[in-house]
Design an enzyme around this catalytic site. Structure first.
Site, PDB file in Angstrom:
ATOM      1  N   ASP A  89       0.798  -1.221   0.000  1.00  0.00           N
ATOM      2  CA  ASP A  89       0.000   0.000   0.000  1.00  0.00           C
ATOM      3  C   ASP A  89       0.833   1.275   0.000  1.00  0.00           C
ATOM      4  OD1 ASP A  89      -2.593  -1.006  -0.206  1.00  0.00           O
ATOM      5  OD2 ASP A  89      -2.631  -1.532   1.921  1.00  0.00           O
ATOM      6  N   ASP A 150      -6.540  -4.779  -4.594  1.00  0.00           N
ATOM      7  CA  ASP A 150      -6.242  -3.406  -4.184  1.00  0.00           C
ATOM      8  C   ASP A 150      -4.954  -2.885  -4.815  1.00  0.00           C
ATOM      9  OD1 ASP A 150      -7.548  -5.159  -2.297  1.00  0.00           O
ATOM     10  OD2 ASP A 150      -7.670  -3.494  -0.876  1.00  0.00           O
ATOM     11  N   ARG A 222     -15.884  -2.908  -3.515  1.00  0.00           N
ATOM     12  CA  ARG A 222     -14.720  -2.038  -3.627  1.00  0.00           C
ATOM     13  C   ARG A 222     -13.608  -2.705  -4.434  1.00  0.00           C
ATOM     14  NH1 ARG A 222     -14.491  -0.535   1.303  1.00  0.00           N
ATOM     15  NH2 ARG A 222     -12.591  -1.491   2.083  1.00  0.00           N
ATOM     16  N   TRP A 226     -11.499  -0.991  -7.427  1.00  0.00           N
ATOM     17  CA  TRP A 226     -10.037  -0.980  -7.571  1.00  0.00           C
ATOM     18  C   TRP A 226      -9.645  -1.466  -8.965  1.00  0.00           C
ATOM     19  CZ3 TRP A 226      -9.416   2.078  -3.962  1.00  0.00           C
ATOM     20  CH2 TRP A 226      -9.501   1.824  -2.593  1.00  0.00           C
TER      21      TRP A 226
END
Length: 370
Positions: A89, A150, A222, A226
């Site tokens: 991340d 993600d 979600r 992404w």
């Protein structure tokens, strides 16, 4: 006559100016009882508040917003230099802080931070499986072979690093990971897995995991967002047609499963008794991704996706906007992790970020931090 999104922008500018005096250079994640919390700097969402400040600063040139954003970035130096706790991340964290800063003000220290973060991300690439490892063992034990959807929003850091250094290695890694996502994550109907597990030594695909979705074969909303946005950005950097086609496929699935108010359930395949959780953050991110796609489309396709993105954003503004002074967040009813009952139907900082970013695109802003 002013468009609805111009009126919304004015409300956002006023509100961010006001709440920034309390939040300042901290790291909000979710709003609890009307006020944003403050997470540690190493939390994966740490880039979204400075990113939001930069979005507004780009328009208003308000110095205090710049100062708060720069202070957040400096606080992230501890995590950048600590290294051991860094995970995939880093894109979320340093694209929206350092890369945004560099793109707006040409700051060399910000550029250096972004390149260091990109190097950390590139170092997580598994050459046997052509994927970027997601988390470290201090998050999930024995996760050496885990990749998650993600990361499609983290790898733009690698594309940017290739352009800045004129070194294609970063881009090669980003494309290899994206091709693995196309092969192993995106199903024929356009839905996506959250987690896919590989043997870290051979690269063989082992299985999929539900992660924050309802089950391994469900469709976490979600996660779809992404994929939509990440593939659109990837096409922008590479012009590889397969990326744009897969972005459209994921978008078509997302749109086909939206309710009338355009705010999806946290998982499109959640059972009836678990459909009480909304996720407006997924809607905002997907809408911004659709508008990104529209930069590369023409005719009826462009019109179709643009119209749907605007309808999503208008519904978020009218039905989920928090414009009163009792709530610091901009958009309500996001869900962090329904499976753990963690912050369900709660305002989330990345929902706010993507809503503001997408509104900027409606208003004609074409340059993004990603």
């Amino acid at each position: 006559m002013a468009k609805w999104y111009d009126e919304s922008w004015e409300q956002i500018v006023e509100k961010v100016d006001r709440i920034s005096d309390r939040i300042k250079d901290t790291f909000p994640h979710v709003s609890i009882d009307g006020k944003y919390d403050s997470q540690r700097s190493g939390w994966w969402t740490a880039g979204f508040w400075p990113g939001l400040l930069w979005l507004i600063y780009k328009d208003t040139k308000e110095d205090k917003l710049k100062e708060y954003a720069m202070s957040c970035e400096e606080k992230l130096d501890y995590d950048l230099n600590n290294f051991l706790d860094i995970h995939h991340d880093v894109g979320f964290m340093w694209i929206l802080s350092s890369v945004a800063h560099y793109k707006l003000l040409n700051d060399e220290a910000a550029k250096r931070r972004g390149l260091i973060a990109a190097s950390h991300l590139a170092g997580r690439f598994n050459i046997k499986g052509n994927f970027i490892r997601a988390w470290n063992d201090n998050v999930f034990n024995h996760s050496e072979g885990w990749a998650i959807i993600d990361c499609m929003m983290n790898i733009p850091l690698l594309y940017w690093a290739s352009e800045e250094t004129k070194d294609p290695r970063f881009k090669h890694i980003a494309m290899a990971h994206t091709d693995t996502v196309i092969k192993e994550f995106i199903r024929e109907d356009g839905s996506v897995h959250h987690i896919v597990c590989f043997d870290p030594n051979t690269g063989k695909r082992l299985n999929a995991s539900g992660g924050q979705g309802y089950s391994p074969e469900s469709a976490w909303a979600r996660g779809s967002a992404w994929a939509i946005y990440g593939l659109a950005i990837g096409y922008g950097y590479t012009k590889e047609k397969r990326y744009l086609e897969k972005a459209k496929q994921a978008t078509d699935f997302f749109l086909a499963n939206l309710p009338d108010d355009k705010a999806p359930c946290w998982d499109f395949r959640a059972p009836k008794e678990q459909r009480d959780g909304k996720d407006t953050s997924a809607a905002a991110c997907a809408a911004s991704g659709m508008l990104e796609m529209c930069k590369y489309l023409e005719g009826s396709q462009k019109e179709y996706y643009y119209k749907n993105a605007e309808e999503i954003l208008k519904s978020l503004y009218e039905n989920y906007g928090a414009w009163d002074e009792d709530e610091e967040a901009l958009i309500k009813m996001g869900t962090v992790n329904y499976t753990k009952q963690k912050y369900v139907n709660t305002p989330i900082i990345y929902g706010d970020y993507f809503f503001v970013e997408a509104l900027g695109k409606l208003r004609g802003e074409n340059k993004i931090f990603w």
